[in-house]
Scaffold this active site. Structure first.
Site, PDB file in Angstrom:
ATOM      1  N   LYS A  74       0.851  -1.195   0.000  1.00  0.00           N
ATOM      2  CA  LYS A  74       0.000   0.000   0.000  1.00  0.00           C
ATOM      3  C   LYS A  74       0.884   1.241   0.000  1.00  0.00           C
ATOM      4  CE  LYS A  74      -3.704   2.126   2.776  1.00  0.00           C
ATOM      5  NZ  LYS A  74      -4.524   1.966   4.009  1.00  0.00           N
ATOM      6  N   SER A 149      -9.269   1.932   3.210  1.00  0.00           N
ATOM      7  CA  SER A 149      -8.478   2.660   2.233  1.00  0.00           C
ATOM      8  C   SER A 149      -7.509   1.775   1.437  1.00  0.00           C
ATOM      9  CB  SER A 149      -7.677   3.761   2.936  1.00  0.00           C
ATOM     10  OG  SER A 149      -6.854   3.228   3.956  1.00  0.00           O
ATOM     11  N   SER A 173      -9.446  -0.389   7.405  1.00  0.00           N
ATOM     12  CA  SER A 173      -8.919  -0.147   6.052  1.00  0.00           C
ATOM     13  C   SER A 173      -8.316  -1.363   5.372  1.00  0.00           C
ATOM     14  CB  SER A 173      -7.874   0.980   6.100  1.00  0.00           C
ATOM     15  OG  SER A 173      -8.462   2.176   6.545  1.00  0.00           O
TER      16      SER A 173
END
Length: 466
Positions: A74, A149, A173
């Site tokens: 990420k 996210s 997330s």
């Protein structure tokens, strides 16, 4: 499904596939993909590492289980010399000066990072639409959001572009996009994995967690990343989780679920029905199931966002274009700060900074922020009491199915409420795993602090039960 890591490891050892070929195939798939999962490809770095793995195998040397396995990161997590954009305009040109501890441990084990993955900017979002690289598309239905996210990370795993990915979970997330894309996503016990090298959103709940297609792969990755780190004082020395211990029959005798989650008017009727069917299947295995009382979901969401916005306002105050990122010059230093932050932060990030500064401001901090801290303590105490009388808590990952791309941006409040079933476990700092069974968007399995092993064990039990 068997462990993908073990399958690929055996293929490399047997020379049925070369590591260079493996990595090149994944890089090609990532480059061609239309789901907007890629912020930057690490092609040169990855192929160089792959060639070294092939050379070791050719020389008859033993390779480790993770050696040569391609994974994604990420884009809020540092890897030295690579872009770390946080999917934002402000940090679009920024390159990491160092490597996050969790990633370094994976590198030391021989795993090969191949992509920095799209996400909500600075982790601010639950749909992976708040990004300068384009909204991430759901792996199952590209008209729907991927969740956030860590949306790019979950989609890359679901589409087999990466074997596993490393995300960041603050209020759900990792778990929510894992549920939306029907893969496994773990938020470990807070402090089990070092936060050093992840861009801070809300430091009191930030966790680094793995996303993968099997429980066994989650176990392998978690063991590799776990452990005390002198660079993160919240870390602790955790116990290694053995494969045999999570494969045996679950020793969970009592399972609980929050009655108010299931009776909420906000829950999708199909998710409710599927969850209650799962409860009946668990009861049929002789396990006692208890209904639990808990804080209303709106209290959980408001408590979480009060604290998270306060922490992100503080954490992002360092980003002014002077030391990090892309600066816009103006007539004086103060104006340069103002225009840089105004132009380079997204609307959602600015919303959270303004909200955080509001709750921390004089006249509001006692009334709002300190009340949020007190509620967080009460939530943790509630969990401690619950786990005195039960082993596992299960819940839906989300109250609703994934919305269409564009809908969440029109209604930020609805986006915040999509985290209603995940944020409580974050506030409690508990180990929680999203599994792709039980409802359309999966189930969450939660245990008491430091009991990550039981979470994985119960996940294996559920896999064979529902």
């Amino acid at each position: 499904m068997e462990s993908q890591i073990q399958q690929i490891h055996q293929q490399l050892v047997d020379k049925s596939i070369s590591c260079v070929t493996l990595i090149q195939e994944r890089l090609d798939a990532l480059q061609k993909n239309t789901h907007h999962t890629v912020n930057s490809l690490l092609s040169e770095f990855a192929l160089e590492k792959a060639a070294k793995v092939d050379a070791k195998i050719e020389n008859g040397e033993t390779i480790g289980l993770l050696e040569g396995i391609p994974f994604g990161i990420k884009d809020v997590i540092m890897l030295q010399g690579t872009y770390a954009t946080s999917s934002s305009n402000l940090l679009k040109p920024y390159k990491s000066a160092y490597t996050a501890t969790a990633i370094q441990k994976l590198l030391d084990a021989g795993a090969i990072p191949i992509v920095k993955e799209n996400c909500d900017s600075f982790g601010h979002g639950s749909s992976s639409e708040n990004t300068v690289f384009g909204a991430v598309k759901n792996a199952i239905n590209p008209e729907l959001v991927a969740g956030g996210s860590s949306g790019g990370s979950a989609v890359n795993v679901a589409k087999d572009y990466t074997v596993f990915s490393i995300g960041g979970d603050t209020g759900g997330s990792v778990r929510q996009p894992a549920g939306y894309n029907r893969v496994y996503g773990l938020k470990p016990t807070y402090g089990r994995v070092s936060r050093y090298g992840i861009m801070a959103y809300a430091s009191s709940t930030d966790c680094v967690g793995p996303i993968a297609k099997t429980v066994e792969d989650i176990r392998i990755i978690l063991n590799t990343m776990s452990g005390q780190d002198t660079k993160d004082q919240t870390t602790y020395q955790s116990q290694h989780i053995e494969k045999e211990r999570i494969q045996s029959t679950s020793n969970a005798k009592t399972v609980g679920y929050f009655k108010n989650f299931i009776e909420s008017e906000a829950i999708d009727p199909q998710i409710k029905d599927e969850f209650l069917e799962t409860i009946e299947k668990i009861k049929a295995k002789g396990i006692t199931v208890k209904e639990l009382d808990f804080f209303d979901s709106d209290i959980l969401v408001s408590t979480y966002y009060t604290l998270a916005m306060a922490e992100t306002a503080s954490n992002l105050s360092r980003l002014d274009g002077t030391n990090y990122g892309d600066r816009i010059e103006d007539k004086n230093l103060k104006e340069s700060y103002a225009i840089t932050r105004s132009e380079k932060f997204s609307e959602e990030t600015k919303r959270r900074i303004v909200g955080g500064n509001q709750v921390l401001s004089q006249g509001f901090s006692d009334e709002i922020y300190l009340k949020g801290l007190a509620l967080r303590d009460a939530i943790s105490e509630n969990f401690e009491k619950d786990f005195e009388n039960l082993d596992i808590i299960i819940s839906p990952v989300t109250p609703n199915i994934p919305p269409k791309i564009g809908d969440s941006l029109k209604d930020p409040l609805a986006m915040y409420l999509s985290d209603a079933y995940t944020v409580g476990f974050s506030l409690g700092q508990l180990p929680t795993l999203a599994v792709p069974q039980g409802t359309q968007t999966g189930l969450q399995i939660t245990a008491a602090k430091n009991n990550d092993e039981l979470v994985l064990k119960f996940a294996n039990f559920l896999k064979d039960t529902i």
